[in-house]
Design a protein around this motif. Sequence first.
Motif, PDB file in Angstrom:
ATOM      1  N   ASN A  57     -34.141  -7.656 -19.796  1.00  0.00           N
ATOM      2  CA  ASN A  57     -32.838  -7.500 -20.454  1.00  0.00           C
ATOM      3  C   ASN A  57     -32.682  -6.056 -20.927  1.00  0.00           C
ATOM      4  N   GLY A  58     -31.507  -5.722 -21.417  1.00  0.00           N
ATOM      5  CA  GLY A  58     -31.241  -4.343 -21.826  1.00  0.00           C
ATOM      6  C   GLY A  58     -31.944  -3.944 -23.109  1.00  0.00           C
ATOM      7  N   THR A  59     -32.286  -4.924 -23.935  1.00  0.00           N
ATOM      8  CA  THR A  59     -32.997  -4.616 -25.183  1.00  0.00           C
ATOM      9  C   THR A  59     -34.443  -4.236 -24.870  1.00  0.00           C
ATOM     10  N   LEU A  62     -34.739  -0.793 -23.452  1.00  0.00           N
ATOM     11  CA  LEU A  62     -34.765   0.290 -24.451  1.00  0.00           C
ATOM     12  C   LEU A  62     -36.153   0.428 -25.083  1.00  0.00           C
ATOM     13  N   THR A  83     -22.886   0.855 -32.749  1.00  0.00           N
ATOM     14  CA  THR A  83     -23.369   0.409 -31.435  1.00  0.00           C
ATOM     15  C   THR A  83     -23.712  -1.056 -31.580  1.00  0.00           C
ATOM     16  N   PHE A  84     -24.074  -1.705 -30.473  1.00  0.00           N
ATOM     17  CA  PHE A  84     -24.615  -3.059 -30.605  1.00  0.00           C
ATOM     18  C   PHE A  84     -25.994  -2.935 -31.260  1.00  0.00           C
ATOM     19  N   THR A  87     -29.648  -1.542 -29.927  1.00  0.00           N
ATOM     20  CA  THR A  87     -30.101  -0.152 -29.763  1.00  0.00           C
ATOM     21  C   THR A  87     -31.130   0.184 -30.843  1.00  0.00           C
ATOM     22  N   VAL A 129     -25.581   6.458 -27.083  1.00  0.00           N
ATOM     23  CA  VAL A 129     -25.074   5.211 -26.498  1.00  0.00           C
ATOM     24  C   VAL A 129     -23.733   5.520 -25.832  1.00  0.00           C
ATOM     25  N   ASP A 151     -28.493   5.039 -23.594  1.00  0.00           N
ATOM     26  CA  ASP A 151     -28.255   3.588 -23.607  1.00  0.00           C
ATOM     27  C   ASP A 151     -26.962   3.370 -22.823  1.00  0.00           C
ATOM     28  N   ALA A 153     -26.075   0.565 -21.360  1.00  0.00           N
ATOM     29  CA  ALA A 153     -25.842  -0.882 -21.207  1.00  0.00           C
ATOM     30  C   ALA A 153     -24.377  -1.189 -20.903  1.00  0.00           C
ATOM     31  N   GLN A 154     -23.476  -0.404 -21.493  1.00  0.00           N
ATOM     32  CA  GLN A 154     -22.041  -0.692 -21.338  1.00  0.00           C
ATOM     33  C   GLN A 154     -21.378   0.244 -20.328  1.00  0.00           C
ATOM     34  N   SER A 175     -28.070  -2.960 -19.095  1.00  0.00           N
ATOM     35  CA  SER A 175     -28.103  -4.411 -19.313  1.00  0.00           C
ATOM     36  C   SER A 175     -27.238  -5.046 -18.238  1.00  0.00           C
ATOM     37  N   PHE A 177     -26.348  -8.302 -18.654  1.00  0.00           N
ATOM     38  CA  PHE A 177     -25.790  -9.466 -19.350  1.00  0.00           C
ATOM     39  C   PHE A 177     -24.457  -9.824 -18.684  1.00  0.00           C
ATOM     40  N   LYS A 180     -21.293  -7.722 -18.842  1.00  0.00           N
ATOM     41  CA  LYS A 180     -21.355  -6.278 -18.594  1.00  0.00           C
ATOM     42  C   LYS A 180     -20.638  -5.907 -17.284  1.00  0.00           C
ATOM     43  N   TYR A 306     -18.521  -4.890 -34.004  1.00  0.00           N
ATOM     44  CA  TYR A 306     -19.447  -4.194 -34.909  1.00  0.00           C
ATOM     45  C   TYR A 306     -18.805  -3.869 -36.262  1.00  0.00           C
TER      46      TYR A 306
END
Length: 367
Positions: A57-59, A62, A83-84, A87, A129, A151, A153-154, A175, A177, A180, A306
């Motif tokens: 996964n993206g977490t 990182l 950020t989410f 990060t 990010v 980062d 991810a997005q 990521s 997910f 995404k 957020y």
Amino acid sequence: MGVPLFASSLERYHDRIVERLAEVTRSGRYILGPEVSAFEDELAAYLGVRHCVGVANGTDALTIALRALGVEPGDEVVLPSFTFYATAEAAVNAGAVPVFCDVDRDTACVTGESVERAITPRTRAIVPVHLFGNVAPVEEIASLGLPVLEDAAQAAGALRGGRRAGALGDAATFSFFPSKNLPCLGDGGAIATNSDDVADRARRLRFHGSADKETFDQVGYNSRLDELQAAALRVLLPELDRWTEARRTAAAAYETQGLGEVAGLALPRPVPGSEPAYHLYVARHERPDALAGALAERGVGARGYYRLPVHLQPSMLRFGGESLELPATDELARTNLALPMGTGLEDTAIAEVVAACEAAAAATPVG
Ligand SMILES: Cc1ncc(COP(=O)(O)O)c(C=O)c1O
């Protein structure tokens, strides 16, 4: 008719994906087999980097990338608070101390200046990010002389100076997910880098810290992208540029159809020199939740992201966030509002959103 917040669907790829999944099922190879290797090569070629390493996964991407870049327990890592949560979580799980920096209010990304203010002699890495699919000015940040982990991810599909987001720093993470821009059918992630060493370390860390499954040099993780997800990603990666173009066209249509003239609404701005992938289309308004309510009454999806920035999350308060001054972060957290975005947003839907925003803004007066 109504316009949902997310206007994308994998429906038309269903049969091709199922066919590929059936092949994997028949092959009996489920972990670190030919699909993952092929996807890693294809993603690396797409990004224009030497290596990609598929992870769970993206977490995890990182955490593993930070450790592969040499971050050790107690080192400081500069990253945005807007950020989410993942990060910062990843930095903490790598043993590091997250040092939160501010972002630019119009782009929602960190800048060279905001990062520089947060650097201390203990800083070991910087994590810009590419929020909402915009692309942070990585070269400005890299000029500060510390390892840079994007980062992304997005931001799959985004560009900066003609180069891909994810190919700009010392390493980058993605990521996959399902929401995404490049999705898989569950959890998935990847690390991209031009460094042979970083890639090698990341490959070991994703397999319990071992290169040969016999000797375990480091305490690592069990974090692999699996064959089924890689097979689905191989069907979808060739669509990414077309999807991204559709998202950019929708963002441009919001402007040409007059979204910028809606009273009290500030539109997102690309970082100068960047071509965002518009993972989300996030505007600002002084009463975003009331505006979202008025939009819902008109059938248009909208939501804020957020609202409690990461430096003020209960689990992060021990890093001193309460005494930090991050004015743009505070403002964005309070005012942001995502409007419909996706790969299937027709001009008529854009017109409907703009008209709904006009009416909803009139019903939601500010100051
Ligand atoms: C900016 C950012 N970083 C990291 C992550 C973590 O990715 P994942 O959910 O795949 O662990 C996400 C997505 O959820 C994200 O948006």
